[in-house]
Design an enzyme around this catalytic site. Structure first.
Site, PDB file in Angstrom:
ATOM      1  N   CYS A 277      -8.746 -31.893  20.830  1.00 47.20           N
ATOM      2  CA  CYS A 277      -7.380 -31.373  20.742  1.00 47.20           C
ATOM      3  C   CYS A 277      -7.351 -30.005  20.082  1.00 47.20           C
ATOM      4  CB  CYS A 277      -6.486 -32.352  19.992  1.00 47.20           C
ATOM      5  SG  CYS A 277      -7.159 -32.903  18.412  1.00 47.20           S
TER       6      CYS A 277
ATOM      7  N   GLU B 111       0.484 -36.842  17.995  1.00 46.39           N
ATOM      8  CA  GLU B 111      -0.295 -35.612  18.092  1.00 46.39           C
ATOM      9  C   GLU B 111      -0.661 -35.456  19.556  1.00 46.39           C
ATOM     10  OE1 GLU B 111      -3.253 -33.759  19.171  1.00 46.39           O
ATOM     11  OE2 GLU B 111      -4.519 -34.888  17.790  1.00 46.39           O
TER      12      GLU B 111
END
Length: 520
Positions: free
Chosen positions: A296, A259
């Site tokens: 994020c 990720e």
């Protein structure tokens, strides 16, 4: 607890290397004892060899046994008490409230995966029988030893005992964790908790190992080890792509579930701006600056059509940004990258600095909020404007009309999230935009902000490249377990030699697909 600065090779501590480093308090730049010894190539090799030996036993543990193990880890983390929060706060600059909440998330996801494996149906057991065909049965089974890389921005929930660890252990994989060098003491404390749980629940030595290191060599040695069967990673695009390239270049390529961040575009539609533009503006500024922008899911792109309401919205956002205070970023390196990212953006044609917040002079790694703007024409002509700037900033994009918004969406790369703020009438009018965004992200949000990722059965925290290296997976939510398992088929096997999940009398009482019908 006295911290040692050593690596964990299964249940044994080891410190054979000559390279050392320390944690650093980002608020004042001071080193934090003790010295940590970077793992050698031999220590990484021994950790993985132990993980392979442990896997041969651990993979055969029942779901109930693995559930007790995961719950024991959660209990041991909580037993660390204030010591864990205090150490983590010193190493990261994050406050007690934030870290207490993150600790709760960490232990709750361990317990959630315990529920999943105790119930057992996640293995997707399938059975097909007929008189004139072979007896075919299949289920998902653990891949093997997994390498896991801790993240900088979530020192608990995406670190040593974070989501990758919880899902890999739940699947039946042994793990070797590469601790993040920004918070080595926090990592050591959590590692000791896991090893206590290993001992208390009788799991094999090598089920868990952790290696420390500040150089790329430690991570590379882990990824390239032939016994490692998958990698879990949360971090930068550069770091994740490097691991992915190394893993796919091996003689036996392995999956990398990386990720790698996202700019999480938000689209503010006319009806929403007209009805509650001021409320949305305040929410946007709060979301951008949450955690000094070090999420994020931070909303780094905001698009809307030019109008009187939009101009008022932009002014309200500007006013809020001017009052926003900077905060301590996680590391000096992250702060430096943030500044360089802003400088790069401001050098691009058409990009204007609209506002910046107030600098907090008490920290050596302050991240100051920044609001930038560009029109849709310049944005569409310059791919660099879509790149993530990790920190408290956002780029607003002024579009000329609905067609521009759709074109912006069509030209986006992959992201973790996209958000639509609007009325139900807006959604009907902008259905083309909705259709496009479904192909660009893992999570599509209506009338909310992307910061904040719930841990539950339905959550998807992933997305098309470059947000992740595999858009078919998630790093949050219970389906994350599927990353670390593969389907195995048994043909014409005697019932006594099958896993319990596939035996005729279904001793685990799990849901199975039998001759095409879902049943217990």
């Amino acid at each position: 607890m006295d911290l040692t600065g050593q690596n964990f090779i299964g249940n044994t501590r080891s410190a054979n290397g000559s390279n050392t480093f320390q944690g650093v308090n980002p608020a004042n730049g001071e080193d934090i004892a003790p010295q940590y010894v970077e793992a050698t190539a031999d220590e990484v090799d021994r950790a993985v060899e132990k993980a392979e030996e442990a896997f041969r036993v651990y993979r055969r543990k029942s779901g109930a046994e693995r559930a007790k193990f995961l719950e024991a880890i959660a209990d041991e983390i909580m037993a660390l008490g204030d010591e864990l929060i205090d150490r983590c706060s010193k190493e990261t600059g994050l406050g007690e409230g934030r870290l207490t909440g993150e600790r709760s998330r960490t232990v709750n996801q361990l317990r959630l995966f315990a529920e999943v494996v105790r119930e057992g149906s996640w293995v997707d057991a399938r059975i097909d029988r007929s008189e004139d065909a072979p007896d075919i049965k299949s289920m998902k089974m653990a891949l093997g030893p997994v390498g896991i890389f801790g993240a900088s921005n979530f020192p608990l929930a995406f670190s040593v005992a974070g989501g990758d660890t919880a899902s890999a252990l739940a699947a039946g994989c042994s793990i070797v964790v590469k601790a993040h060098p920004a918070h080595p003491g926090t990592c050591e404390l959590v590692a000791t908790s896991i090893l206590r749980a290993v001992e208390k629940t009788g799991m094999p030595d090598g089920t868990f190992s952790m290696v420390q290191g500040i150089s790329y060599d430690v991570g590379t040695a882990l990824v390239e080890h032939p016994l490692i069967k998958a990698i879990g990673f949360t971090g930068s695009f550069k770091g994740g792509k490097a691991l992915y390239d190394a893993a796919t270049s091996r003689p036996e390529p392995i999956p990398v579930y990386a990720e790698m961040g996202s700019t999480n575009p938000m689209f503010f539609l006319p009806g929403a701006l007209k009805e509650k533009g001021s409320e949305i503006a305040e929410g946007l500024v709060n979301s951008v600056n949450l955690g000094v922008g070090q999420f994020c899911t931070n909303p780094g792109l905001v698009a809307y059509e030019n109008s009187e309401e939009a101009q008022q919205f932009q002014q309200t956002v500007t006013d809020h940004f001017k009052k926003a205070e900077g905060g301590t970023m996680l590391t000096a390196g992250i702060q430096s990258a943030y500044k360089k990212g802003l400088e790069k953006l401001l050098q691009q044609e058409g990009v204007q600095l609209v506002a910046n917040g107030e600098e907090n002079g008490t920290s050596t790694t302050t991240g100051v909020p920044h609001l930038l703007n560009v029109n849709s024409k310049h944005f569409l002509a310059n791919r660099a404007l879509e790149e993530e700037v990790f920190g408290p900033s956002t780029l607003t994009i002024t579009a000329d009309g609905p067609e521009d918004l759709v074109e912006i969406a069509q030209n986006l790369q992959g992201h973790l999230t996209a958000t639509l703020y609007g009325t139900e009438e807006d959604l009907e009018q902008y259905s083309d935009l909705v259709d496009v965004l479904q192909r660009k992200v893992g999570r599509l949000i209506f009338n909310g902000f992307p910061t904040g990722v719930e841990v539950n059965h339905a959550m998807i925290h992933g997305g098309p490249f470059p947000a992740t290296t595999d858009s078919r997976s998630t790093s949050v939510g219970t389906t994350a377990i599927e990353r670390f398992a593969r389907p195995v088929c048994f043909q014409n096997f005697p019932d006594s030699q099958l896993p319990d999940e596939l035996k005729d009398d279904n001793p685990l009482d799990i849901w199975r697909l039998e001759n095409g019908e879902r049943t217990k």
